[in-house]
Design a protein around this motif. Sequence first.
Motif, PDB file in Angstrom:
ATOM      1  N   GLY A   1       0.808  -1.197   0.000  1.00 15.48           N
ATOM      2  CA  GLY A   1       0.000   0.000   0.000  1.00 15.48           C
ATOM      3  C   GLY A   1       0.847   1.254   0.000  1.00 15.48           C
ATOM      4  O   GLY A   1       1.941   1.298  -0.562  1.00 15.48           O
TER       5      GLY A   1
ATOM      6  N   ARG B   1      -0.931   8.470  10.209  1.00 15.01           N
ATOM      7  CA  ARG B   1      -1.405   8.440   8.828  1.00 15.01           C
ATOM      8  C   ARG B   1      -0.256   8.446   7.815  1.00 15.01           C
ATOM      9  O   ARG B   1       0.803   9.014   8.047  1.00 15.01           O
TER      10      ARG B   1
ATOM     11  N   THR C   1      -5.065   8.957   1.751  1.00 10.98           N
ATOM     12  CA  THR C   1      -4.499   8.856   3.094  1.00 10.98           C
ATOM     13  C   THR C   1      -4.995   7.592   3.766  1.00 10.98           C
ATOM     14  O   THR C   1      -6.207   7.355   3.859  1.00 10.98           O
ATOM     15  N   SER C   2      -4.068   6.762   4.204  1.00 10.71           N
ATOM     16  CA  SER C   2      -4.399   5.652   5.091  1.00 10.71           C
ATOM     17  C   SER C   2      -4.348   6.210   6.506  1.00 10.71           C
ATOM     18  O   SER C   2      -3.290   6.600   6.995  1.00 10.71           O
TER      19      SER C   2
ATOM     20  N   PRO D   1      -2.266   2.992   9.094  1.00  8.24           N
ATOM     21  CA  PRO D   1      -1.885   1.792   8.333  1.00  8.24           C
ATOM     22  C   PRO D   1      -1.836   0.526   9.168  1.00  8.24           C
ATOM     23  O   PRO D   1      -2.013  -0.575   8.629  1.00  8.24           O
TER      24      PRO D   1
ATOM     25  N   ASN E   1      -5.447  -0.356   9.069  1.00 11.47           N
ATOM     26  CA  ASN E   1      -5.702  -0.612   7.637  1.00 11.47           C
ATOM     27  C   ASN E   1      -7.184  -0.730   7.324  1.00 11.47           C
ATOM     28  O   ASN E   1      -7.588  -1.511   6.474  1.00 11.47           O
TER      29      ASN E   1
ATOM     30  N   TRP F   1      -9.490   2.414   7.423  1.00 14.34           N
ATOM     31  CA  TRP F   1     -10.036   3.664   6.902  1.00 14.34           C
ATOM     32  C   TRP F   1      -9.059   4.353   5.963  1.00 14.34           C
ATOM     33  O   TRP F   1      -7.869   4.509   6.282  1.00 14.34           O
ATOM     34  N   TYR F   2      -9.598   4.805   4.825  1.00 16.20           N
ATOM     35  CA  TYR F   2      -8.849   5.586   3.840  1.00 16.20           C
ATOM     36  C   TYR F   2      -9.647   6.839   3.488  1.00 16.20           C
ATOM     37  O   TYR F   2     -10.880   6.792   3.413  1.00 16.20           O
TER      38      TYR F   2
ATOM     39  N   ASN G   1     -12.170  -0.245   4.288  1.00 11.58           N
ATOM     40  CA  ASN G   1     -11.588  -1.413   3.647  1.00 11.58           C
ATOM     41  C   ASN G   1     -12.492  -2.626   3.878  1.00 11.58           C
ATOM     42  O   ASN G   1     -12.839  -2.953   5.017  1.00 11.58           O
TER      43      ASN G   1
ATOM     44  N   PHE H   1      -4.659  -3.893   0.628  1.00  7.29           N
ATOM     45  CA  PHE H   1      -3.929  -2.659   0.887  1.00  7.29           C
ATOM     46  C   PHE H   1      -4.123  -1.744  -0.315  1.00  7.29           C
ATOM     47  O   PHE H   1      -4.078  -2.200  -1.459  1.00  7.29           O
TER      48      PHE H   1
ATOM     49  N   SER I   1      -3.408   1.873  -2.526  1.00  5.82           N
ATOM     50  CA  SER I   1      -2.477   2.953  -2.855  1.00  5.82           C
ATOM     51  C   SER I   1      -2.925   3.584  -4.158  1.00  5.82           C
ATOM     52  O   SER I   1      -3.939   3.182  -4.753  1.00  5.82           O
TER      53      SER I   1
END
Length: 586
Positions: free
Chosen positions: A30, A61, A77-78, A81, A84, A86-87, A107, A114, A116
């Motif tokens: 990610g 973050r 933005t993660s 992480p 893992n 909420w984005y 997620n 993951f 990105s």
Amino acid sequence: MGFELARRLGVAVGAVGVAAALAAPVFGQGIPAPDAATLDAQWQVYAGDTVPSVVEFSPMRATQEVALADGGTLRLTSLHPGVNRWYLLERRPAEGQGRAESWHFENGDAATWFVSLTGGADPALLIEGAGDARECRPWAGETSDLATAAGSGLPYAPVCGGRLYLRNKVSGSRTNREAVSDFLRKNVVFGDKLVNLIKGTFFEDAFLESAALGGEEDDTGAVVAALGQADLDRRPLMRTAMGLPVEGAPDGMEAGSWYVADGQEGVFASVMQPGLISAEILKARNGANWFDGVEQNADVYLVAFDLGRFDVGYELGTDHPGLEWSSRPQRSGIDWNIPGPDGFARPDPLVRNGMLSPALTPRVVAGIAGGFKRDHGAFRFSDYAGFNRGHHYGFISNGVTFSRMIENLATLYVTVDGEVGMKTWQEADNAMIPRLAYARQNGVSVVERDPGTGASVPGPRVTSWGGGNWSGSAEAQLRTLRSGACLRESGGRKFLIYAYFSSVTPSAMARVFQAYECDYGMLLDMNSPELTYMALYRQNEAGDGLVADHLSRPMAESDPWLDGSRVPRFVTFSDNRDFIYLLRKE
């Protein structure tokens, strides 16, 4: 956090030391992990007197940004992480070309996927995991998938082939029922049910329950060996109104004994009355009051969860607890110039939707109402009202701090690796923040371990109405319906114990938790079955939804009607109150 704060919290000083301490756990695939300087800068903001938004309350973050062909940018933005889950995706147009947009994603499988951004002329979300990698552009097209998802009326709208959910703003208990029902029926096992919220607040003895006591020598079944028995002077058979079906008690439950909850492996139930507690506990003058004639006969129901079998999480309601100032503590100076005690009063750009993720619904076992709403979750009286801005209760969900952890407050927390703990928060505990996935503060301790003797004893403010912020009625009548939770380690296992007290004071709560040998106990909420809600969930007979077994039958009245039957809160429809949930481990 800054190097000075890092030193004060016991974090190694120096770029390598700070990065190593704060970046754990490993970020994996990610978005690349932030460097030491970025983490340090984020911690400096987090540790400041106020922060501008909830995003800055996500100190772990990791952010990635790519350019768009039209001159704008995409930023992903993660938010934590290590969690893992909420984005946040933001699209920022070129200067003068429109307004920025943001989308909060959940997620769909935090253990697998993951996320990105890819670069190049046509950027995409890259979702990797389980040997698979897929690109997704939900913002693309004349009518984009994101626009469709945002207009769906669903608290969780699937995008990118269901690997992500768009978290939509909804009104707790008033979301589009037909849309939610249709989605859950088609996409989630056990999904064809919705939840509403029926309000009502009652005080004193409105929900007092008092069982008839039978013969003490009746055998009601095997006692759960690992939990043993509560320390009682008498163990009569109790025929209570408890709503949970249990094994081995056709004629009632022996007071203080534990029984397996029917069909719920790893879940145990017990009943008792405070007046049955052993004289050795009751006669100790160690910080609890005597019982009155009502509370000594008030039924108490307890449910123990073997934490070796369950994951614990915490979700905020659509409205409660809020992020604004409580009306209770006095404010002065700069406090009048900021909208909330942490610097903000809204969760934007994040979305609180008051419902368990559909991805977790097949594993859910229990839901528990979380705690005080914001206005009641701060001190009006005593020394605690005069500093720490009145000690507003803090809470963390999915690694994001929505309200800061405050020292001196009773805290239930869950780390990113699943460890469940409970303690009175101290300044040094802020070093734990990078490793926390969930936390909920609520008042002060009910019981704790005496550091000298190791005995379970009442918390130091149990008898102080204002000093413990125990609430009750406006006339400071402390006896009312209450709920609480405690942790206990026994036989090499750790248990989370939920307790429902039908009409008691904090002193009676403390004595009950002592009788059950709790290591640490705290208040959750009070005054009505809706606010002290606890239910076990199971598949319905048709196999197309969940049904709830409520600990106390009046709790069912806060579940709404749908198609002629009650459906459970929290797990299949948005609720305006926060809740703690338990999932079977995978």
